[in-house]
Design an enzyme around this catalytic site. Structure first.
Site, PDB file in Angstrom:
ATOM      1  N   HIS B  46       0.686   1.361   2.564  1.00 51.43           N
ATOM      2  CA  HIS B  46       2.126   1.760   2.708  1.00 51.43           C
ATOM      3  C   HIS B  46       2.116   3.203   3.469  1.00 51.43           C
ATOM      4  O   HIS B  46       2.872   2.974   4.549  1.00 51.43           O
ATOM      5  CB  HIS B  46       2.617   2.087   1.453  1.00 51.43           C
ATOM      6  CG  HIS B  46       4.161   2.403   1.362  1.00 51.43           C
ATOM      7  ND1 HIS B  46       5.064   1.234   1.486  1.00 51.43           N
ATOM      8  CD2 HIS B  46       4.719   3.757   1.472  1.00 51.43           C
ATOM      9  CE1 HIS B  46       6.356   1.820   1.703  1.00 51.43           C
ATOM     10  NE2 HIS B  46       6.192   3.184   1.401  1.00 51.43           N
ATOM     11  N   GLU B  68       0.650  -5.529   2.560  1.00 45.87           N
ATOM     12  CA  GLU B  68       1.372  -4.998   1.341  1.00 45.87           C
ATOM     13  C   GLU B  68       1.832  -6.128   0.686  1.00 45.87           C
ATOM     14  O   GLU B  68       1.757  -6.079  -0.434  1.00 45.87           O
ATOM     15  CB  GLU B  68       2.418  -3.958   1.980  1.00 45.87           C
ATOM     16  CG  GLU B  68       2.659  -2.696   1.126  1.00 45.87           C
ATOM     17  CD  GLU B  68       3.867  -1.832   2.097  1.00 45.87           C
ATOM     18  OE1 GLU B  68       4.955  -2.166   1.884  1.00 45.87           O
ATOM     19  OE2 GLU B  68       3.276  -1.003   2.760  1.00 45.87           O
ATOM     20  N   ASN B 429     -31.424  -4.402   9.660  1.00 40.80           N
ATOM     21  CA  ASN B 429     -32.938  -4.805   9.619  1.00 40.80           C
ATOM     22  C   ASN B 429     -33.435  -5.152   8.232  1.00 40.80           C
ATOM     23  O   ASN B 429     -34.093  -6.440   7.933  1.00 40.80           O
ATOM     24  CB  ASN B 429     -33.765  -3.429  10.076  1.00 40.80           C
ATOM     25  CG  ASN B 429     -35.174  -4.213  10.999  1.00 40.80           C
ATOM     26  OD1 ASN B 429     -34.922  -5.084  11.761  1.00 40.80           O
ATOM     27  ND2 ASN B 429     -36.021  -3.763  10.112  1.00 40.80           N
TER      28      ASN B 429
END
Lengths: 119, 693
Positions: B46, B68, B429
């Site tokens: 918001h 939202e 990795n």
């Protein structure tokens, strides 16, 4: 010069609003980031006007508004909301907020509202 | 205040909120029923929306708005938290992140959000067609803006009775046409305010459209209210004009007789219209339902009350540049302190000495505070990894759990800024090459889920960051073969190498052990870059591994960059500083123990051949000291390689303030900076990494 307490948890919003207010000759006497702080500062500073954000952590703007109105029924509180908060704004108006402004803030809109509230 | 300063705050706060959203989303995945977390996420989204809209970043505002809505559905229990839902939300967050990054790098934050918007909307059960019809329905329901002078309003039988009765009681009846400003947002609330104001003055007996429609914003800009009051027309006008966002107010007194006639005339026509209106009205209502629920207001306020956000720390934002300036000024002070100490000891004045001692203590405390101010928890870097590991493990079809230990360990901001990317590389990795696929793991008798531990901790003047996985480990043979194949080493080299040294070959450039080149890692570039980055920060990278059990990459980093421990040495009457982190030990060797090998002077030092580097030659020092029978050496290392720096004499260990050489002297070979000593002399700081090839 009218004094204003700016309440918003986002520094960005406070900054934005503060600039608009000060450019138009209002004096920002305090800034609060939570509802609790707003209530405390209101009692301490007794400003002419409060701009109150609705969504804030811990104590939201409506609860803070109610506490402020309870302490000072003549308090002039302007709610700041975003789109989609219709019901909360209604709650706030019913609880005694004088007006509301909707983010994003437009300077003329904000000042129009403030002038009307302060009159 | 300039736009750019806003932007800075905007970006900072946006990043904070994005991080909060990411963290909370990951939490939510583990506890899908915890509505407090949803509320937290909602609040962050918001705020982002509000900020984005204010700055005019529409895509950002729209996307967060949509997100939202979805969060609201979750909060109200209308949408379940499934991995699919989470994926879409995570995707949306990624998009938002991209936008913020774009904005931060000077872009306008616009982005194609159609696809993700569609996905978010599908979660809300909205189909685009609905919106269109809704608008159509609203349009017909609302009275069209008046063209004639008279305010159009019709009253039914009952209303007319009320009107004539109140007329008899001395009330005046007004038709009030209120037109809202076309930019009005939250029209419903505005209408409510108008109603509230009017009810202070009298009684509202009718409104067109109906109060319900008005509240639901099913009207365009204007509406008509009929009011019974004792007040005058101008008083009413004034009252309404006090409300903001009202474009115009028009008030007319109701002529009850006229209205009665009008009613008769219109009765037939109105009847039909009313039917139509009703049909469309109900249709519109039905269609609107899903979106209405999504912003269902009452529940929003109640759950908002429950919000118990995180505790707020009182902080102020300070631009890092200012801290740098402070640090610089303080460094100057440290230099002057050194001067003062020396002067006071020369003058031998008691009072002066006391004062200087006091000052030294205070500057010592000050130094600690300033350094602490620049310290930030590594959390800053670490907190983006859970997200990364999540998406990467999905991509690779592996199950991986990331454990973060010691995220509150603090490091200098400058270092924090640099270590992000290389750490990303190392973690990728581990996931790509380290952790095996679930099937392989089960076959090996390991739990399906692999664990990657990211650990940070303090040790002395250093911070260690370790990345440990319980994966396949490093295959020594494979590395050796590959290294030979790529010409990184020779057979002879390999024979002498320890296991650790062999693992370190991973960091040599032009090296990759992955048989399959994936998107993730294994392009054979990178690990050497990782090593270089850490080393430029004064860090050291080591690898340890056990085949089949897992590997451990350990990075040692200095706490701070600007004040370092050095060994001061003298070379041809000039002073040089060598960082202690690079020094293995100091030694004195006799000249007769120096050999020539491949045109290079070397010594046999603890069984190893160590090449000598003559600093006076390297730095072209003009003044030669008298020849001595022995060399003073500082043995330095870079990774596994060592060299002996030949100096004239060793002065001792000092804490010095690192100063850059400034813009005039860039790219000076093997000098990383300078410092000013207590007696005012300048000492150059040797960059040993450049001396070892």
């Amino acid at each position: 010069m009218a004094s204003v307490l700016v309440v918003d948890d986002a520094a960005f919003m406070r900054m934005m609003l503060k600039e608009i207010l000060e450019k138009n000759g209002l004096k920002v006497v305090g800034e609060a980031t939570t509802g609790d702080e707003a209530v405390r500062l209101y009692k301490e500073l007794n400003p002419d006007l409060v701009t109150m954000d609705i969504t804030m952590p811990e104590k939201n703007g409506i609860e803070a508004l109610k506490e402020i109105i309870a302490a000072d029924p003549d308090a002039k509180v302007l709610m700041c909301s975003a789109m989609g908060q219709q019901a909360m704004v209604l709650d706030a108006i019913q609880a005694g907020a004088k007006d509301f402004i909707v983010k994003p803030f437009q300077e003329d809109r904000v000042m129009d509202s403030i002038r009307k509230v302060l009159r | 205040m300039s736009q750019s300063e806003y932007l800075e705050v905007f970006i900072d706060e946006s990043e904070e909120h994005l991080q909060a959203i990411n963290d909370n989303l990951l939490k939510l995945e583990n506890e899908p029923d915890n509505m407090d977390i949803v509320s937290e996420i909602f609040r962050s989204a918001h705020t982002l929306k509000g900020m984005g809209a204010t700055m005019g970043f529409e895509d950002l505002a729209n996307l967060t708005h949509n997100m939202e809505n979805v969060l609201d559905l979750i909060r109200n229990g209308e949408l379940e938290v499934t991995p699919e839902v989470m994926d879409i939300i995570f995707d949306a967050v990624d998009d938002i992140e991209e936008m913020v990054t774009d904005i931060a790098s000077g872009g306008d934050g616009s982005r194609d959000i159609q696809e993700i918007t569609k996905q978010l909307e599908s979660l809300q059960g909205i189909e685009t067609e609905d919106a269109g019809e809704e608008v159509a329905a609203t349009a017909t329901a609302a009275p069209t803006t008046e063209t004639s002078d008279e305010i159009e309003e019709t009253f039914d039988e009952y209303e007319l009775t009320v009107l004539s009765q109140s007329e008899e009681q001395g009330y005046k009846a007004f038709k009030i046409l209120v037109t809202l400003d076309e930019k009005t947002m939250l029209k419903g609330v505005r209408v409510f305010m108008v109603f509230e104001t009017l009810e202070e003055a009298g009684e509202i007996i009718k409104s067109t459209p109906s109060a319900e429609d008005l509240e639901n914003e099913k009207f365009e800009l204007s509406f008509v209210v009929t009011l019974l009051t004792h007040e005058s027309k101008t008083d009413i006008q004034k009252r309404i004009e006090k409300i903001s966002e009202i474009a115009s107010v028009k008030i007319e007194e109701v002529n009850v007789k006229q209205e009665k006639q009008k009613k008769l005339a219109l009765e037939e026509k109105e009847h039909q219209e009313a039917q139509q209106k009703e049909e469309k009205g109900t249709k519109g209502k039905k269609e609107k339902k899903p979106s209405q629920q999504s912003s269902s207001p009452k529940e929003k306020s109640s759950s908002n009350k429950k919000q118990k956000g995180m505790e707020l720390n009182k902080t102020i934002r300070v631009n890092i540049d200012r801290l740098d300036v402070l640090m610089n000024l303080f460094e100057e002070l440290v230099i002057d302190r050194g001067r003062l100490e020396q002067i006071s000891s020369e003058l031998n004045n008691n009072e002066l000495q006391e004062t200087v001692e006091r000052m030294s203590r205070i500057t010592g405390d000050l130094q600690e505070i300033i350094l602490n101010m620049r310290m930030m928890p590594v959390e800053q870097v670490f907190n983006r990894f859970p997200r990364m590991v999540r998406s990467l493990s999905r991509e690779l079809n592996k199950k991986v759990k990331l454990e973060i230990i010691g995220a509150d360990t603090e490091l200098d901001r400058t270092i924090i800024d640099e270590i992000g990317d290389p750490l990303v590389h190392l973690i990728r990795n581990s996931l790509d090459h380290g952790i095996e696929t679930p099937d392989e793991r089960v076959a090996k008798g390991k739990p399906e889920e692999g664990i990657v531990k990211l650990r940070a901790f303090h040790s002395g003047n250093h911070v260690f960051i370790e990345i440990e996985d319980d994966g396949a480990g490093i295959d020594k043979e494979k590395i050796m073969n590959k290294a030979l194949e790529n010409g990184v080493v020779t057979d002879e080299d390999l024979e002498k190498m320890t296991d650790q040294q062999i693992y370190s070959l991973l960091f040599a450039s032009g090296f990759s052990t992955a048989e399959k080149v994936t998107d993730v890692s294994g392009r054979g570039v990178g690990l050497d870059v990782v090593r270089t980055t850490f080393e430029s920060l004064g860090g050291v990278v080591t690898v340890d591994s056990e085949l089949g059990k897992g590997s451990l990459f350990s990075i040692q980093l200095p706490l701070t960059l600007s004040i370092i421990d050095v060994m001061l040495v003298e070379v041809a009457q000039e002073k040089y500083a060598i960082p202690l982190t690079a020094i293995v030990e100091t030694a004195i060797v006799e000249k007769k123990d120096v050999y020539n090998a491949h045109n290079q002077k070397v010594i046999d030092f603890r069984g190893k051949v160590v090449p000598l580097v003559f600093l006076d030659e390297i730095f072209d020092a003009p003044l030669k000291n008298e020849e001595q029978d022995f060399y003073s050496l500082v043995i330095v290392h870079k990774g596994e390689k060592v060299a002996g720096l030949v100096v004239d004499s060793l002065i001792g260990q000092h804490d010095i303030v690192l100063k850059s050489l400034g813009n005039y002297l860039t790219n000076v070979f093997a000098i990383s900076g300078a410092t000013i000593l207590g007696d005012g002399q300048v000492a150059l700081i040797v960059d040993t990494n450049e001396l070892i090839k």
